[in-house]
Design an enzyme around this catalytic site. Structure first.
Site, short mmCIF file in Angstrom:
data_model
loop_
_atom_site.label_atom_id
_atom_site.label_comp_id
_atom_site.label_asym_id
_atom_site.label_seq_id
_atom_site.Cartn_x
_atom_site.Cartn_y
_atom_site.Cartn_z
N ASP A 240 20.16 -45.57 38.56
CA ASP A 240 21.00 -44.55 39.25
C ASP A 240 21.34 -44.62 40.49
O ASP A 240 20.56 -43.92 41.43
CB ASP A 240 20.90 -43.06 38.74
CG ASP A 240 20.70 -43.07 36.97
OD1 ASP A 240 21.96 -43.31 36.55
OD2 ASP A 240 19.86 -42.74 36.38
N MET B 140 29.26 -40.26 29.88
CA MET B 140 28.16 -39.07 30.30
C MET B 140 28.06 -38.06 29.63
O MET B 140 28.96 -37.51 29.14
CB MET B 140 28.80 -38.78 31.90
CG MET B 140 28.81 -39.70 33.02
SD MET B 140 26.73 -40.26 33.41
CE MET B 140 25.96 -38.85 33.34
C1 DX5 Z 1 22.53 -38.64 35.70
C2 DX5 Z 1 22.06 -40.01 35.57
C3 DX5 Z 1 21.23 -40.22 34.44
C4 DX5 Z 1 19.88 -39.46 34.26
C5 DX5 Z 1 19.35 -39.31 32.95
O1 DX5 Z 1 23.47 -38.52 36.79
O2 DX5 Z 1 23.24 -40.93 35.35
O3 DX5 Z 1 21.03 -41.59 34.26
O4 DX5 Z 1 18.91 -40.20 35.06
O5 DX5 Z 1 18.52 -38.49 32.85
P1 DX5 Z 1 17.91 -37.35 31.54
O6 DX5 Z 1 17.59 -38.57 30.60
O7 DX5 Z 1 16.66 -36.94 32.33
O8 DX5 Z 1 19.09 -36.65 31.35
ZN ZN Z 2 22.63 -42.96 34.86
#
Ligand code: DX5
Ligand code: ZN
Length: 216
Positions: A35, A137
């Site tokens: 990310d 998302m």
């Molecule tokens: C959030 C990121 C995700 C994040 C997910 O903006 O895109 O990839 O790391 O984390 P969890 O699984 O903890 O929700």
């Molecule tokens: Zn992500």
């Protein structure tokens, strides 16, 4: 195809990154989810090209890079050189999305587009056949550890329908709040790739947690 698991390194231990890279290498995980946040598109800053380059040195698994940045076009070649295999940009950050997607593919990477929770799937109607991946998302981008947004299931169903009707081969990736509870339903409605950060790295046995998600 069985579903793919992509642990998000955002939740890894940055003071001992090599340990968590090896953990993922030696697990049933399929991809590394990386990310990149710029503090402009999202209200947080994470890491960028040098860290991705460092991870690439220690793995042969697919690097799935999720760009939460404005002007991603400027950095496509840099991420390619760093070792990204899949490069995903945000629909909301790309006024010339078609051009951006073609540039990613021309550089030799798979092209993904991500939709924020409020962005309807229908905006992808005229580009879906050009995409290798759509990332939905399931939290607002910027932070790990947030709660899964239930409306995501509806969006997956709509996206699956769009993919089937158009003949697109895009994979459906879900990112945010993924855990063992919501995974069965995510898979049932059509998810292909599951990103999991906190659920993996904050668990007592991340290797086992990855295996559990993979074998649901
Ligand atoms: C959030 C990121 C995700 C994040 C997910 O903006 O895109 O990839 O790391 O984390 P969890 O699984 O903890 O929700
Ligand atoms: Zn992500």
């Amino acid at each position: 195809m069985s579903h793919l698991i992509a642990p998000s390194m955002l939740a890894a231990d940055f003071s001992n990154l090599k340990k968590d890279i090896d953990l993922v290498n030696n697990s049933e995980a399929d991809w590394f989810h990386l990310d990149v946040m710029d503090g402009v598109f999202v209200p947080n800053i994470s890491f960028g090209v040098p860290v991705i380059k460092a991870i690439k040195k220690h793995t042969t698994k697919t690097l799935d890079v999720h760009l939460m940045i404005v002007n991603p076009d400027k950095f496509i070649d840099d991420f390619k050189k760093a070792g990204a295999d899949v490069l995903t940009v945000h629909y909301e950050a790309c006024p010339h999305l078609h051009r951006t997607v073609q540039a990613i593919k021309a550089s030799g990477m798979k092209a993904g587009v991500s939709l924020n929770p409020h962005t309807p799937v229908a905006v992808l109607e005229d580009i879906i056949t050009d995409l290798d991946l759509v990332l939905i998302m399931s939290v607002n981008p910027g932070f790990g550890g947030q709660s899964f947004i239930e409306n995501t299931y509806k969006k997956i169903i709509q996206l699956k329908d769009l993919i089937l009707k158009s003949g697109s081969e895009a994979l459906i990736e879900i990112d945010g709040g993924v855990n063992a509870q919501n995974t069965p339903k995510l898979l049932a409605v059509g998810a292909d790739v599951l990103v999991a950060g906190s659920f993996v790295f904050k668990s007592d046995n991340p290797t086992q947690t990855i295996a559990d998600l993979k074998n649901i």
